[in-house]
Design an enzyme around this catalytic site. Structure first.
Site, PDB file in Angstrom:
ATOM      1  N   ASP A  60      26.314  30.937  35.488  1.00  0.00           N
ATOM      2  CA  ASP A  60      25.685  31.610  34.362  1.00  0.00           C
ATOM      3  C   ASP A  60      25.180  32.997  34.751  1.00  0.00           C
ATOM      4  OD1 ASP A  60      25.327  30.870  31.623  1.00  0.00           O
ATOM      5  OD2 ASP A  60      23.163  30.945  31.913  1.00  0.00           O
ATOM      6  N   GLY A  76      36.835  31.289  41.303  1.00  0.00           N
ATOM      7  CA  GLY A  76      35.496  30.863  40.885  1.00  0.00           C
ATOM      8  C   GLY A  76      34.723  30.277  42.050  1.00  0.00           C
ATOM      9  N   ASP A 104      29.435  33.889  28.963  1.00  0.00           N
ATOM     10  CA  ASP A 104      30.331  32.811  29.385  1.00  0.00           C
ATOM     11  C   ASP A 104      29.849  31.471  28.857  1.00  0.00           C
ATOM     12  OD1 ASP A 104      31.964  34.561  30.702  1.00  0.00           O
ATOM     13  OD2 ASP A 104      31.323  34.016  32.722  1.00  0.00           O
ATOM     14  N   GLY A 133      34.354  24.081  71.579  1.00  0.00           N
ATOM     15  CA  GLY A 133      35.062  24.013  72.853  1.00  0.00           C
ATOM     16  C   GLY A 133      36.517  24.406  72.777  1.00  0.00           C
ATOM     17  N   ALA A 137      18.502  25.191  37.821  1.00  0.00           N
ATOM     18  CA  ALA A 137      19.570  24.379  37.237  1.00  0.00           C
ATOM     19  C   ALA A 137      20.933  25.008  37.509  1.00  0.00           C
ATOM     20  CB  ALA A 137      19.383  24.230  35.730  1.00  0.00           C
ATOM     21  N   TRP A 138      21.975  24.194  37.324  1.00  0.00           N
ATOM     22  CA  TRP A 138      23.326  24.714  37.126  1.00  0.00           C
ATOM     23  C   TRP A 138      23.400  24.996  35.620  1.00  0.00           C
ATOM     24  CZ3 TRP A 138      25.737  25.519  41.611  1.00  0.00           C
ATOM     25  CH2 TRP A 138      25.394  24.721  42.712  1.00  0.00           C
ATOM     26  N   GLU A 142      26.278  24.666  32.976  1.00  0.00           N
ATOM     27  CA  GLU A 142      26.636  23.273  32.720  1.00  0.00           C
ATOM     28  C   GLU A 142      25.554  22.558  31.897  1.00  0.00           C
ATOM     29  OE1 GLU A 142      27.326  24.725  35.659  1.00  0.00           O
ATOM     30  OE2 GLU A 142      29.504  24.608  35.477  1.00  0.00           O
ATOM     31  N   ALA A 191      24.288  28.862  43.380  1.00  0.00           N
ATOM     32  CA  ALA A 191      25.254  29.509  44.262  1.00  0.00           C
ATOM     33  C   ALA A 191      24.623  29.869  45.603  1.00  0.00           C
ATOM     34  CB  ALA A 191      25.818  30.760  43.591  1.00  0.00           C
ATOM     35  N   ARG A 223      27.784  40.496  35.842  1.00  0.00           N
ATOM     36  CA  ARG A 223      29.065  41.189  35.704  1.00  0.00           C
ATOM     37  C   ARG A 223      28.991  42.277  34.641  1.00  0.00           C
ATOM     38  NH1 ARG A 223      32.189  36.817  35.157  1.00  0.00           N
ATOM     39  NH2 ARG A 223      31.950  36.817  32.890  1.00  0.00           N
TER      40      ARG A 223
END
Length: 577
Positions: free
Chosen positions: A397, A418, A546, A33, A474-475, A478, A447, A403
Site C-alpha cells: 500500500d 513485486g 492500488d 566454509g 498491517a499488511w 490486504e 516490507a 510511487r
C-alpha cells in the site's frame, strides 16, 4: 589436520584476480566454509566485502549496485541454504534484467552426491532464473567460465541478467595451470552497441511524424538514453510516461510529462513508442481494449522489451540511444503532425492534477487518533529532498502512495516481481555507491520487516541511508481487500511495533514520530544524522490508488478492475464499453 595453504595459482585466487581486473571493487556476501577460499582471496586482492545478514539481501545489494552504477554487481553466497536464501534475489534480478554475478561453492568432488553438508543441485534450482548457470569442477576451466558468465550477465549476445557459478571446495583449492591463465580472459570486453536498421528507422520516422497523438513510454532499457530521449520528445512534441523503471530520466518539469493523465493518454494515443519497456501488467499488456487507437513502435536491445504482447509497426532491435538519435537525424526538418491542442491539453491537465495532488498531500489530515496520513509524510520528504536524491520505495500500500508522491532524481522500487523487502538492502548499496548523495528508503512496515536486520550492515559498513518506515500496523492493502471482498480480516494485522527502538539498538539515529507537528523536525534531524531511521505512525484508514483499483483482489484478465472490464467487453465484442 588444517586445510592446505592456498597457492597463488589456486582457482580461488584466479577468481579474485579476475574480478579485480574486471573492475569489481566490492562483493556483497555472507560467509560460509564452502566459499571461504574465494572470500579470503578477494580480501587479499583489496576487494571490499560487504558482509550482510541474509543472502537474499546480498543479491538485492548487488542488483541495486548494478542498476545504479552500470557495472557488474557481485554476490557471494555459501552452499545449500545460502543459495536457496539467495534465490528470491536472483529471481528479482532475472525479471529486472540486472547484471548480477552470483558465486557459490559446494562440497568437495569426492563428497558429491553422498549426503554431504549443504549438498544440493544448485544449478538445477537456479537455471530457470539465470542467463547462465554452471558448476565448475575443473580448475583449468575457471577463467573461461567466468568470462562467459560475465558476458552473459552484461547482455553480450542476449538479454542482460543474473548468472550463477559454483565451485566444489577442492576445485577452489586446486591450481589453475599458468599457461591456462590467458590475459584475454582477464581483459574487460565492452558491450558493442547494436546499430539500428536503416529501413526500420525510416519506418519509425514515418509513423512518429504522421501521428497526431503520439505517446512515448520508457523503461529499464532507456536508462542510458536520457539525452537522446529528451531530444526526441522536444523535436517530436509527443507526450511522455514512465512507469517506475526509468523514473527521473525525464524530469517532471519537461513539457512532455503527463504522468497524472496516464489512463487517458493510454486510451487516446494513436501511436505508442516504447523505449526499452515491456508491455507488462503495468501497461495493460498493450491490450487493444485499453490502447484503443494505437499502433506501436518498439525500440529495445533486449528481445523481451521488443516483441512482448504487441508487435510494432516498426521494431528497432538496437541500442536505444543510437536508435533514438538515428530517428532524430532521419526526421531532419520534417514537421510533426502532432495535434498541439491535444498534447498541450494533456500537459495542462497533468499540471493541474499534479498541483492538486501536492496541495492535498501537504494538507492531508491525520486520523481521529492523530496518526499521520501517508501523503503528509511523503510531502515532507519531498520538501526536504535534494534534487539528486536517490529514492528507494518499498511496500504494498505505501509503495502505491510513494510511487506517485515522490519525484526524485533517481528511483528504484521492487519492480515487476513485486518483490517487497528490497528497500533497506537497495538503500544500503545505493549509499555505498554514492556516499555524497541523499539516499532515502521509503518503506512500509511489512516490507521493512523482511530485511530489517540489514540496518546492522549499514552501520558496520558506514552506509548512510535514511530509512523511513510508514508504520500502519498491517499488511494494509490486504486488510482493505479482505474487508471489501470477504467482510473479515484474517492474518493481515501487525503490531504498531517500535522500529525506532530497533534502529537505536543497532546504532542508528532513530526517532518515532506519532504526531504531524513533530514530522518536519524529525525528518531534518534524520537527514542530518544518517544513517537514520524514522518510524512514522501512519493511519491505516488511508487507501492508496492500488488499494482502490482492484490490484489486490487480482482480476482475471487485467491487473486493474477498470482495465479488466474493458478487456472483458472487448473480448466479447460488447461495444457499449
Amino acid at each position: 589436520m588444517p586445510p592446505p595453504t592456498l597457492s597463488p595459482d589456486c582457482a580461488a585466487s584466479v577468481i579474485a584476480r579476475f574480478l579485480k581486473a574486471r573492475g569489481v571493487d566490492r562483493i556483497f556476501a555472507l560467509c560460509g566454509g564452502h566459499i571461504m577460499p574465494i572470500w579470503m582471496q578477494a580480501d587479499a586482492q583489496g576487494i571490499r566485502i560487504i558482509d550482510v545478514r541474509d543472502e537474499r539481501a546480498a543479491v538485492y545489494m548487488a542488483h541495486a549496485h548494478s542498476e545504479l552504477t552500470g557495472r557488474l554487481g557481485v554476490a557471494l553466497v555459501t552452499a545449500g541454504p545460502g543459495l536457496t536464501n539467495a534465490m528470491t534475489g536472483i529471481a528479482n534480478a532475472h525479471l529486472a534484467r540486472a547484471s548480477v554475478l552470483v558465486l557459490s561453492g559446494g562440497p568437495p568432488r569426492p563428497q558429491e552426491n553422498r549426503g554431504g553438508l549443504q549438498d544440493l543441485p544448485h544449478v538445477d534450482l537456479v537455471r530457470p532464473i539465470t542467463r547462465y548457470a554452471r558448476t565448475v569442477r575443473e580448475p583449468s576451466l575457471v577463467l573461461q567460465e567466468l568470462d562467459e558468465a560475465v558476458a552473459r550477465a552484461q547482455g553480450q549476445g542476449g538479454e542482460p541478467g543474473p548468472v550463477y557459478l559454483d565451485f566444489p571446495t577442492d576445485t577452489l583449492r586446486g591450481d589453475v595451470p599458468r599457461p591456462m591463465q590467458l590475459a584475454e580472459h582477464f581483459a574487460e570486453k565492452p558491450r558493442v552497441p547494436l546499430q539500428p536498421d536503416a529501413g526500420q528507422v525510416s519506418a519509425a520516422v514515418d509513423l512518429l511524424w504522421s501521428a497526431k497523438r503520439p505517446l512515448v513510454i520508457s523503461g529499464r532499457g532507456a536508462r542510458d538514453a536520457g539525452p537522446a530521449l529528451r531530444a526526441l520528445l522536444q523535436k517530436l512534441g509527443a507526450v511522455y510516461l514512465d512507469t517506475g523503471e526509468s523514473k527521473g530520466l525525464v524530469p517532471d518539469d519537461h513539457g512532455s510529462v503527463v504522468a497524472a493523465m496516464r489512463g487517458t493518454v493510454m486510451v487516446e494515443a494513436d501511436l505508442v513508442l516504447t523505449v526499452g519497456r515491456r508491455l507488462d501488467f503495468q501497461l495493460a499488456y498493450g491490450s487493444p481494449a485499453v490502447f484503443k487507437h494505437a499502433r506501436f513502435v518498439r525500440i529495445a536491445d533486449a528481445p523481451s522489451e521488443l516483441r512482448d504482447n504487441r508487435r510494432g509497426a516498426a521494431e528497432l532491435f538496437a541500442d536505444p540511444a543510437l536508435a533514438l538519435s538515428a530517428i532524430i537525424e532521419q526526421a531532419g526538418e520534417r514537421t510533426p503532425a502532432v495535434d498541439r491542442t491535444w498534447a498541450d491539453g494533456m500537459r495542462a491537465k497533468h499540471l493541474e492534477r499534479a498541483r492538486k495532488l501536492r496541495t492535498s498531500m501537504a494538507q492531508a489530515p491525520s486520523d481521529a487518533e492523530g496518526r499521520i496520513h501517508p501523503n503528509r509524510l511523503l510531502a515532507e520528504l519531498q520538501d526536504q529532498m535534494k534534487a539528486d536524491a536517490i529514492v528507494v520505495a518499498d511496500g504494498g500500500d505505501f509503495l502505491s502512495f510513494a510511487r506517485v508522491g515522490l519525484s526524485p532524481g533517481t528511483y528504484l522500487d521492487p519492480g515487476s516481481l513485486g518483490c517487497i523487502g528490497i528497500g533497506t538492502p537497495f538503500g544500503i548499496a545505493a549509499s555505498l555507491a554514492f556516499p555524497d548523495r541523499q539516499v532515502i528508503v521509503a518503506t512500509g512496515d511489512g516490507a521493512f520487516g523482511f530485511n530489517a536486520m540489514e540496518i546492522d550492515t549499514a552501520v558496520r559498513h558506514g552506509a548512510r541511508p535514511l530509512i523511513v518506515v510508514a508504520n500502519n500496523g498491517a499488511w494494509q492493502i490486504e486488510v482493505h481487500d479482505q474487508n471489501d471482498t470477504h467482510g473479515k480480516v484474517v492474518g493481515t494485522r501487525l503490531q504498531f511495533a517500535d522500529h525506532a527502538a530497533m534502529g537505536r539498538a543497532f546504532g542508528l539515529h532513530a526517532e518515532r514520530v506519532e504526531r504531524e507537528e513533530d514530522l518536519a523536525g524529525a525528518v531534518a534531524r534524520a537527514l542530518a544524522n544518517r544513517p537514520a531511521l524514522l518510524d512514522v505512525v501512519v493511519t491505516p484508514d488511508a487507501r492508496s490508488s492500488d488499494g482502490k483499483s482492484g490490484l489486490a483482489w487480482v482480476p482475471d484478465l487485467q491487473p486493474l478492475e477498470a482495465w479488466d472490464d474493458l478487456e472483458r467487453a472487448w473480448r466479447t465484442g460488447d461495444s457499449t464499453h
